[in-house]
Write a protein that holds these residues in place. Sequence first.
Motif, short mmCIF file in Angstrom:
data_model
loop_
_atom_site.label_atom_id
_atom_site.label_comp_id
_atom_site.label_asym_id
_atom_site.label_seq_id
_atom_site.Cartn_x
_atom_site.Cartn_y
_atom_site.Cartn_z
N LEU A 177 -1.16 1.02 3.58
CA LEU A 177 0.01 1.42 2.79
C LEU A 177 0.44 0.33 1.82
CD1 LEU A 177 2.13 3.15 5.57
CD2 LEU A 177 1.23 4.27 3.53
N SER A 178 0.11 -0.92 2.12
CA SER A 178 0.61 -2.06 1.35
C SER A 178 -0.19 -2.30 0.08
CB SER A 178 0.56 -3.33 2.21
OG SER A 178 0.76 -4.48 1.42
N PRO A 179 0.43 -2.23 -1.10
CA PRO A 179 -0.28 -2.58 -2.33
C PRO A 179 -0.76 -4.03 -2.35
CG PRO A 179 1.79 -1.46 -2.83
CD PRO A 179 1.82 -1.81 -1.36
N ARG A 180 -0.06 -4.90 -1.63
CA ARG A 180 -0.46 -6.30 -1.60
C ARG A 180 -1.76 -6.51 -0.83
NH1 ARG A 180 3.21 -11.66 -0.60
NH2 ARG A 180 1.54 -13.07 0.02
N LEU A 181 -1.95 -5.76 0.24
CA LEU A 181 -3.13 -5.95 1.08
C LEU A 181 -4.26 -4.99 0.74
CD1 LEU A 181 -1.33 -6.40 4.53
CD2 LEU A 181 -2.28 -8.19 3.05
N ASN A 182 -3.93 -3.85 0.18
CA ASN A 182 -4.92 -2.82 -0.10
C ASN A 182 -5.36 -2.91 -1.56
OD1 ASN A 182 -6.43 -0.51 -0.50
ND2 ASN A 182 -5.01 0.86 0.56
N LYS A 183 -6.56 -3.43 -1.78
CA LYS A 183 -7.10 -3.57 -3.13
C LYS A 183 -8.27 -2.62 -3.37
CE LYS A 183 -4.26 -6.98 -3.79
NZ LYS A 183 -3.04 -6.77 -4.61
N ARG A 184 -8.36 -1.58 -2.55
CA ARG A 184 -9.49 -0.66 -2.66
C ARG A 184 -9.42 0.16 -3.94
NH1 ARG A 184 -11.49 0.16 3.03
NH2 ARG A 184 -12.63 2.00 2.31
N THR A 185 -10.59 0.63 -4.35
CA THR A 185 -10.67 1.49 -5.53
C THR A 185 -11.22 2.87 -5.18
OG1 THR A 185 -12.87 0.58 -6.07
CG2 THR A 185 -10.95 -0.47 -7.10
N ASP A 186 -11.38 3.13 -3.87
CA ASP A 186 -11.88 4.44 -3.44
C ASP A 186 -10.70 5.35 -3.13
OD1 ASP A 186 -10.93 3.46 -1.04
OD2 ASP A 186 -12.85 3.55 0.01
N SER A 187 -10.93 6.41 -2.35
CA SER A 187 -9.89 7.39 -2.07
C SER A 187 -8.82 6.87 -1.12
CB SER A 187 -10.51 8.67 -1.51
OG SER A 187 -11.18 8.41 -0.29
N TYR A 188 -8.97 5.63 -0.62
CA TYR A 188 -7.97 5.02 0.26
C TYR A 188 -7.17 3.92 -0.44
CZ TYR A 188 -10.01 7.47 4.23
OH TYR A 188 -10.46 8.43 5.10
N GLY A 228 5.33 -7.54 -3.47
CA GLY A 228 4.15 -6.71 -3.69
C GLY A 228 3.75 -5.85 -2.53
N GLY A 229 4.56 -5.85 -1.46
CA GLY A 229 4.23 -5.06 -0.28
C GLY A 229 4.79 -3.65 -0.35
N PHE A 230 4.62 -2.91 0.72
CA PHE A 230 5.17 -1.56 0.88
C PHE A 230 6.69 -1.66 0.84
CE2 PHE A 230 6.02 2.17 3.79
CZ PHE A 230 5.49 3.14 2.97
N TRP A 231 7.33 -0.71 0.17
CA TRP A 231 8.77 -0.83 -0.05
C TRP A 231 9.47 0.48 0.27
CZ3 TRP A 231 11.18 -5.18 -0.13
CH2 TRP A 231 12.50 -5.27 -0.59
N LEU A 232 10.78 0.46 0.33
CA LEU A 232 11.58 1.59 0.80
C LEU A 232 11.37 2.86 -0.02
CD1 LEU A 232 13.74 2.59 2.80
CD2 LEU A 232 15.48 1.67 1.25
N ASP A 233 11.23 2.72 -1.33
CA ASP A 233 11.07 3.93 -2.15
C ASP A 233 9.82 4.70 -1.76
OD1 ASP A 233 9.41 1.95 -3.15
OD2 ASP A 233 9.78 2.42 -5.26
N GLU A 234 8.74 3.96 -1.42
CA GLU A 234 7.52 4.62 -0.98
C GLU A 234 7.63 5.10 0.46
OE1 GLU A 234 3.99 2.88 -3.77
OE2 GLU A 234 4.35 1.79 -1.89
#
Length: 411
Positions: A177-188, A228-234
């Motif tokens: 869920l975290s944009p900071r940790l998840n740098k994938r470019t696939d469907s995840y 840059g992590g997961f946040w309340l709006d998401e």
Amino acid sequence: MEAIPDVLAPATLGPTRLRNRTIKAATYENMARGGLVTDALIDFHVRHAAGGVGMTTVAYCAVAPEGRTDGEQIVWRPEAAPGLRRLTEAVHAEGAAISAQAGHSGPVADSTKTKVPALGPSGSRSLLSLRKVKAATSADLDRVVQAHGAAARMAVRTGFDAVEIHLGHNYLASSFLSPRLNKRTDSYGGSLANRARLALRIMRAVREAVGDRIAILAKLNMDDGVPGGFWLDEAIIVARWLEREGTVDALEMTAGSSLLNPMYLFKGDAPVREFASVMREPIRTGVKLIGGRFLREYPYQDGYLLEDARQIRAAVDLPMVLLGGITDRRIMDTAMREGFQFVAMGRALLREPTLINRISADPDARSLCNHNNRCMVTIFTGSRCVLVPGPDVESPAGQRASDRPHDAREG
């Protein structure tokens, strides 16, 4: 006008009937050995059941060997079933319900202890173990999803009343869920829909596995507490998706990152010196030098997650559990007035397992916990409150009873 629930009266959570609306939060006990239940683990939860909680939560049971945070944790496998059954029966004998927390620790795993490479959304190096974290393949993720379903089925077979799925603290689902940790470019990776794909798949697998035989809770981060992590709006959007899919009976909102900012969840004192004392080198020296950057100190107040949790509460109709600084009848009643159906307590019950019974007898009773957070350090050897007299508790003169912490600790 709808009546405000009595927090100490019986209530229904999904298909499960609880004697009251208080839940012992999942606080890692570190009392399993070799991945199996021990008498110490049973005694720990029996104490909380006898102390009056409506439900106690066993933490943390991994769905796969590489999903453990240490090498002793329970893994959902056939060998663990007899002990789990003994545990549920012992808690039921005290009149309480029992939940099992299930999940995959992902990049939070310490591969030096599990002897299995840790998994994450992207390749990285763990700050906890200093070992590489392997980017999970699609096959890895399929296996992890199936393992959650299998774990939930086993929870039913071994007598649990509920299962709590860990979607927080930058464990595997949370790290995706975290944009900071998840740098994938696939469907995840990329969009929130993609980053939430794993969490949603896990919850579907659990619901399919158990139907309505036991209650299903999800422990979901409101924010990671890091730039840059997961946040309340998401988090609000993900909570709505979970509600729409009908995969959970209740949400328990949490915060912080076990990987990057653990004190963001706890608030109160940051026991940097105590953590350094139990670490191996070279991590011990690193904690001494820069531990204050990792173990940041946040002021404590009762109900400290309420302000953010209100925003989730306003966005969904699902039953919700309020976690964070639940210490007395006053904050419990506040939670009920705010539309929460349950409260979860961690450190307050570790300090005093009989607190619910005491509050039942005296509505003005307050927790004895002072939030010094030194209990966090005991998770390495067996969770306990360091203020409770017993082995390894510092005496008034500052002397320790032995060199090694002993028995019997989040929230």
